[in-house]
Design a protein around this motif. Structure first.
Motif, PDB file in Angstrom:
ATOM      1  N   ASP A   1       0.821  -1.217   0.000  1.00 37.42           N
ATOM      2  CA  ASP A   1       0.000   0.000   0.000  1.00 37.42           C
ATOM      3  C   ASP A   1       0.852   1.262   0.000  1.00 37.42           C
ATOM      4  O   ASP A   1       0.475   2.288   0.566  1.00 37.42           O
ATOM      5  CB  ASP A   1      -0.942   0.008   1.218  1.00 37.42           C
ATOM      6  N   THR A   2       1.996   1.168  -0.670  1.00 34.22           N
ATOM      7  CA  THR A   2       2.967   2.266  -0.695  1.00 34.22           C
ATOM      8  C   THR A   2       3.447   2.484  -2.130  1.00 34.22           C
ATOM      9  O   THR A   2       3.985   1.556  -2.740  1.00 34.22           O
ATOM     10  CB  THR A   2       4.183   1.930   0.181  1.00 34.22           C
ATOM     11  N   PRO A   3       3.264   3.656  -2.712  1.00 34.58           N
ATOM     12  CA  PRO A   3       3.811   3.901  -4.050  1.00 34.58           C
ATOM     13  C   PRO A   3       5.336   3.823  -4.046  1.00 34.58           C
ATOM     14  O   PRO A   3       6.001   4.482  -3.247  1.00 34.58           O
ATOM     15  CB  PRO A   3       3.328   5.324  -4.377  1.00 34.58           C
TER      16      PRO A   3
ATOM     17  N   VAL B   1       2.397  -0.083  -6.833  1.00 34.36           N
ATOM     18  CA  VAL B   1       1.860  -0.280  -5.487  1.00 34.36           C
ATOM     19  C   VAL B   1       1.604  -1.775  -5.327  1.00 34.36           C
ATOM     20  O   VAL B   1       0.775  -2.348  -6.035  1.00 34.36           O
ATOM     21  CB  VAL B   1       0.549   0.494  -5.274  1.00 34.36           C
ATOM     22  N   ASP B   2       2.332  -2.401  -4.438  1.00 33.10           N
ATOM     23  CA  ASP B   2       2.072  -3.806  -4.122  1.00 33.10           C
ATOM     24  C   ASP B   2       0.972  -3.864  -3.071  1.00 33.10           C
ATOM     25  O   ASP B   2       1.083  -3.263  -2.005  1.00 33.10           O
ATOM     26  CB  ASP B   2       3.346  -4.485  -3.617  1.00 33.10           C
ATOM     27  N   GLY B   3      -0.093  -4.586  -3.421  1.00 32.84           N
ATOM     28  CA  GLY B   3      -1.239  -4.675  -2.533  1.00 32.84           C
ATOM     29  C   GLY B   3      -1.289  -6.001  -1.799  1.00 32.84           C
ATOM     30  O   GLY B   3      -0.420  -6.868  -1.971  1.00 32.84           O
TER      31      GLY B   3
ATOM     32  N   THR C   1      -0.900  -8.902  -5.530  1.00 34.70           N
ATOM     33  CA  THR C   1      -1.558  -7.926  -6.395  1.00 34.70           C
ATOM     34  C   THR C   1      -0.662  -6.710  -6.567  1.00 34.70           C
ATOM     35  O   THR C   1       0.162  -6.403  -5.705  1.00 34.70           O
ATOM     36  CB  THR C   1      -2.919  -7.486  -5.807  1.00 34.70           C
ATOM     37  N   ARG C   2      -0.861  -6.022  -7.699  1.00 41.11           N
ATOM     38  CA  ARG C   2       0.004  -4.856  -7.956  1.00 41.11           C
ATOM     39  C   ARG C   2      -0.747  -3.853  -8.831  1.00 41.11           C
ATOM     40  O   ARG C   2      -1.324  -4.210  -9.858  1.00 41.11           O
ATOM     41  CB  ARG C   2       1.297  -5.289  -8.645  1.00 41.11           C
ATOM     42  N   ALA C   3      -0.731  -2.605  -8.421  1.00 37.63           N
ATOM     43  CA  ALA C   3      -1.241  -1.498  -9.221  1.00 37.63           C
ATOM     44  C   ALA C   3      -0.070  -0.704  -9.783  1.00 37.63           C
ATOM     45  O   ALA C   3       1.057  -0.793  -9.278  1.00 37.63           O
ATOM     46  CB  ALA C   3      -2.122  -0.588  -8.364  1.00 37.63           C
TER      47      ALA C   3
ATOM     48  N   ASP D   1      -4.109   8.406   0.945  1.00 38.79           N
ATOM     49  CA  ASP D   1      -3.353   9.615   1.252  1.00 38.79           C
ATOM     50  C   ASP D   1      -2.062   9.678   0.438  1.00 38.79           C
ATOM     51  O   ASP D   1      -1.674  10.754  -0.051  1.00 38.79           O
ATOM     52  CB  ASP D   1      -3.024   9.669   2.746  1.00 38.79           C
ATOM     53  N   ALA D   2      -1.403   8.526   0.273  1.00 34.32           N
ATOM     54  CA  ALA D   2      -0.152   8.502  -0.491  1.00 34.32           C
ATOM     55  C   ALA D   2      -0.406   8.829  -1.950  1.00 34.32           C
ATOM     56  O   ALA D   2       0.378   9.554  -2.585  1.00 34.32           O
ATOM     57  CB  ALA D   2       0.513   7.132  -0.357  1.00 34.32           C
TER      58      ALA D   2
END
Length: 244
Positions: free
Chosen positions: A9-11, A21-23, A35-37, A61-62
């Motif tokens: 959950d961190t860009p 972003v690895d989820g 998962t990954r965005a 927020d990030a």
């Protein structure tokens, strides 16, 4: 459930104006999938978010700190589940859907909306910055793929999966070589390959277009992505289709 790609959950910067972003891991067919965005900041400052992962306050927020969340991309019929969470937090964002996504989401009763369809060419909103196409040839899997010009990054979703042994349970290490998506030889899962069997020529044409983009990097939704030698990894992963 750990993924092997913490912190989550961190860009994380990949190149100029692009982050992954690895989820959290999800279960799919009973197996844990990382998962990954991917987040791209366009020249006007707007954020373009591919395959949004599950949203929490930390990630919201990030993302907002990077710019206004403007485009939410559902790139295939599987990767849409969290778009509605992002819409609820960022109601002015446009949701873009690959073929089949809106119909499947409606059938599954998922809340939210899809505003625009993704097509073979980029819309004016990101033309010249992100190239795109819908990969042809499958009677089931219609995936939108993207190429971020500035960072020379190809953004895929499920066309290549590349699970690392260290990040999966022992029984998946037995199964995945049979499926064809175990690192270091990750590729399209064999069940998905089967859906291209009648029109592999169309897939080959689209793969050749991806190769012509000459990506340095290839981002995947599941497993280890390719930080270097992107074009070579494409040729390796798709040798079954490129060399009939």
């Amino acid at each position: 459930m750990t993924t092997g790609y913490e912190p989550l959950d961190t860009p994380k910067p990949v190149g100029e104006d692009i982050w992954i972003v690895d989820g959290p891991a999800i279960r799919f067919y009973g197996m844990p999938f990382s998962t990954r965005a991917t987040i791209v900041r366009l020249s006007d400052g707007a954020l373009w978010i591919h395959s949004p992962t599950k949203l929490n306050d930390q990630l919201a927020d990030a993302a907002a700190a990077l710019g206004p969340v403007t485009h939410l991309i559902a790139p295939n019929w599987i990767h849409y589940a969290y778009v509605h969470e992002w819409q609820a937090r960022f109601p002015e964002a446009l949701a873009w859907a690959a073929p089949g996504v809106a119909r499947r989401a409606a059938r599954n009763g998922l809340p939210g909306r899809f505003d625009e369809d993704l097509g073979q060419e980029p819309p004016d909103l990101w033309v010249g910055e992100i190239d795109q196409m819908i990969v042809r040839g499958s009677n089931v899997h219609r995936e939108a793929v993207f190429y971020h010009r500035t960072s020379r990054t190809l953004i895929l979703t499920d066309l290549i999966e590349n699970f690392e042994k260290a990040n999966i349970p022992w029984w998946m290490r037995v199964i995945l070589p049979l499926v064809g998506n175990l690192d270091p030889d990750g590729a399209m899962p064999r069940d998905m390959r089967f859906t291209f069997r009648k029109h592999r020529d169309l897939l080959r044409e689209d793969l050749e277009r991806m190769i012509a983009w000459a990506p340095d990097r290839v981002i995947l939704a599941h497993g280890r992505w390719y930080e270097t030698n992107g074009t070579a990894e494409l040729r390796r992963a798709f040798r079954w289709a490129l060399n009939p």
